[in-house]
Design a protein around this motif. Sequence first.
Motif, mmCIF file in Angstrom:
data_model
loop_
_atom_site.group_PDB
_atom_site.id
_atom_site.type_symbol
_atom_site.label_atom_id
_atom_site.label_comp_id
_atom_site.label_asym_id
_atom_site.label_seq_id
_atom_site.Cartn_x
_atom_site.Cartn_y
_atom_site.Cartn_z
ATOM 1 N N THR A 61 10.502 -6.206 2.885
ATOM 2 C CA THR A 61 9.169 -6.147 3.926
ATOM 3 C C THR A 61 9.532 -6.226 5.423
ATOM 4 O O THR A 61 10.365 -6.870 5.839
ATOM 5 C CB THR A 61 8.314 -7.309 3.565
ATOM 6 O OG1 THR A 61 8.173 -7.754 2.516
ATOM 7 C CG2 THR A 61 7.036 -7.262 4.310
ATOM 8 N N PRO A 62 9.209 -5.019 5.903
ATOM 9 C CA PRO A 62 9.187 -5.057 7.692
ATOM 10 C C PRO A 62 8.184 -6.193 8.208
ATOM 11 O O PRO A 62 7.032 -6.099 8.277
ATOM 12 C CB PRO A 62 8.838 -3.664 8.069
ATOM 13 C CG PRO A 62 7.958 -3.039 6.809
ATOM 14 C CD PRO A 62 8.414 -3.864 5.725
ATOM 15 N N LEU A 63 8.647 -7.236 8.399
ATOM 16 C CA LEU A 63 7.696 -8.351 8.657
ATOM 17 C C LEU A 63 6.825 -8.323 9.692
ATOM 18 O O LEU A 63 5.619 -8.658 9.645
ATOM 19 C CB LEU A 63 8.476 -9.714 8.574
ATOM 20 C CG LEU A 63 7.637 -11.151 8.677
ATOM 21 C CD1 LEU A 63 6.365 -11.076 7.387
ATOM 22 C CD2 LEU A 63 8.415 -12.386 8.778
ATOM 23 N N GLY A 64 7.434 -7.888 11.134
ATOM 24 C CA GLY A 64 6.847 -7.898 12.193
ATOM 25 C C GLY A 64 5.385 -6.663 11.896
ATOM 26 O O GLY A 64 4.383 -6.936 12.050
ATOM 27 N N ILE A 85 -3.407 -5.533 -1.183
ATOM 28 C CA ILE A 85 -3.056 -5.502 0.363
ATOM 29 C C ILE A 85 -1.804 -4.653 0.842
ATOM 30 O O ILE A 85 -1.661 -3.905 1.391
ATOM 31 C CB ILE A 85 -2.937 -6.765 0.872
ATOM 32 C CG1 ILE A 85 -4.410 -7.621 0.931
ATOM 33 C CG2 ILE A 85 -2.492 -6.888 2.536
ATOM 34 C CD1 ILE A 85 -4.248 -9.003 1.350
ATOM 35 N N LEU A 86 -0.706 -5.101 -0.223
ATOM 36 C CA LEU A 86 0.640 -4.559 -0.034
ATOM 37 C C LEU A 86 0.584 -3.012 -0.452
ATOM 38 O O LEU A 86 1.310 -2.234 0.265
ATOM 39 C CB LEU A 86 1.626 -5.346 -0.929
ATOM 40 C CG LEU A 86 2.113 -6.611 -0.402
ATOM 41 C CD1 LEU A 86 2.770 -7.482 -1.518
ATOM 42 C CD2 LEU A 86 2.794 -6.811 0.755
ATOM 43 N N ASP A 87 -0.234 -2.739 -1.387
ATOM 44 C CA ASP A 87 -0.174 -1.290 -1.725
ATOM 45 C C ASP A 87 -0.898 -0.428 -0.555
ATOM 46 O O ASP A 87 -0.307 0.385 -0.101
ATOM 47 C CB ASP A 87 -1.280 -0.929 -3.074
ATOM 48 C CG ASP A 87 -0.731 -1.204 -4.062
ATOM 49 O OD1 ASP A 87 0.662 -1.356 -4.148
ATOM 50 O OD2 ASP A 87 -1.275 -1.453 -5.223
ATOM 51 N N GLU A 88 -1.791 -0.997 0.106
ATOM 52 C CA GLU A 88 -2.588 -0.370 1.101
ATOM 53 C C GLU A 88 -1.625 -0.449 2.379
ATOM 54 O O GLU A 88 -1.423 0.655 3.190
ATOM 55 C CB GLU A 88 -3.771 -1.040 1.578
ATOM 56 C CG GLU A 88 -4.892 -0.914 0.478
ATOM 57 C CD GLU A 88 -6.185 -1.620 1.043
ATOM 58 O OE1 GLU A 88 -6.306 -2.443 1.901
ATOM 59 O OE2 GLU A 88 -6.971 -1.313 0.276
ATOM 60 N N PHE A 89 -0.730 -1.603 2.550
ATOM 61 C CA PHE A 89 0.188 -1.543 3.891
ATOM 62 C C PHE A 89 0.980 -0.401 3.526
ATOM 63 O O PHE A 89 1.532 0.122 4.643
ATOM 64 C CB PHE A 89 0.791 -2.987 3.796
ATOM 65 C CG PHE A 89 2.036 -3.035 4.527
ATOM 66 C CD1 PHE A 89 1.667 -3.248 6.054
ATOM 67 C CD2 PHE A 89 3.206 -3.321 4.027
ATOM 68 C CE1 PHE A 89 2.877 -3.325 6.707
ATOM 69 C CE2 PHE A 89 4.261 -3.540 4.925
ATOM 70 C CZ PHE A 89 4.180 -3.407 6.308
ATOM 71 N N TYR A 90 1.870 -0.537 2.495
ATOM 72 C CA TYR A 90 2.948 0.520 2.286
ATOM 73 C C TYR A 90 2.539 1.916 2.115
ATOM 74 O O TYR A 90 3.259 2.723 2.562
ATOM 75 C CB TYR A 90 3.740 0.150 0.975
ATOM 76 C CG TYR A 90 4.744 -0.957 1.393
ATOM 77 C CD1 TYR A 90 5.708 -0.734 1.863
ATOM 78 C CD2 TYR A 90 4.547 -2.173 0.521
ATOM 79 C CE1 TYR A 90 6.450 -1.771 2.035
ATOM 80 C CE2 TYR A 90 5.399 -3.217 0.544
ATOM 81 C CZ TYR A 90 6.595 -3.022 1.557
ATOM 82 O OH TYR A 90 7.243 -3.994 1.661
ATOM 83 N N SER A 91 1.140 2.213 2.136
ATOM 84 C CA SER A 91 0.599 3.562 1.897
ATOM 85 C C SER A 91 0.371 3.944 3.572
ATOM 86 O O SER A 91 0.486 4.969 3.777
ATOM 87 C CB SER A 91 -0.679 3.546 1.354
ATOM 88 O OG SER A 91 -1.791 3.194 2.001
ATOM 89 N N THR A 92 0.504 2.983 4.546
ATOM 90 C CA THR A 92 0.543 3.006 6.094
ATOM 91 C C THR A 92 1.908 3.538 6.964
ATOM 92 O O THR A 92 1.559 3.856 7.940
ATOM 93 C CB THR A 92 -0.603 2.366 6.637
ATOM 94 O OG1 THR A 92 0.170 0.848 6.739
ATOM 95 C CG2 THR A 92 -1.879 2.056 6.184
ATOM 96 N N ILE A 93 2.668 2.896 6.169
ATOM 97 C CA ILE A 93 4.011 2.887 7.015
ATOM 98 C C ILE A 93 5.034 3.940 6.268
ATOM 99 O O ILE A 93 4.988 4.601 5.280
ATOM 100 C CB ILE A 93 4.900 1.618 7.005
ATOM 101 C CG1 ILE A 93 5.273 1.096 5.395
ATOM 102 C CG2 ILE A 93 4.029 0.543 7.767
ATOM 103 C CD1 ILE A 93 6.321 -0.150 5.409
#
Length: 93
Positions: A61-64, A85-93
Amino acid sequence: MKTFTFHVNYDNQIYTYMSGTEAMIFDYGVNNDLDHKYGMQALKEYVALVYELYLSDSNDTPLGKLCDYIAQRWKKVKNKSKYKILDEFYSTI
């Protein structure tokens, strides 16, 4: 075995964490103005949520980036499941 505690002195209050990661997340929350936008209770909840996400994630995880992502979307994500949340987060990076 030695035990560490991390103390954050902020706005004349002391917040104690068992992990330096939690103290770092607190710092990101303050830098993203969570306490001013939503109050100190929201900042504490933010630290707990981001830390839980960080621990439950099996990726590097890129914590920042995760801290900033959650802070910028706090009202939208605070009640979602950690996996959503993690699914959505990883779809944005």
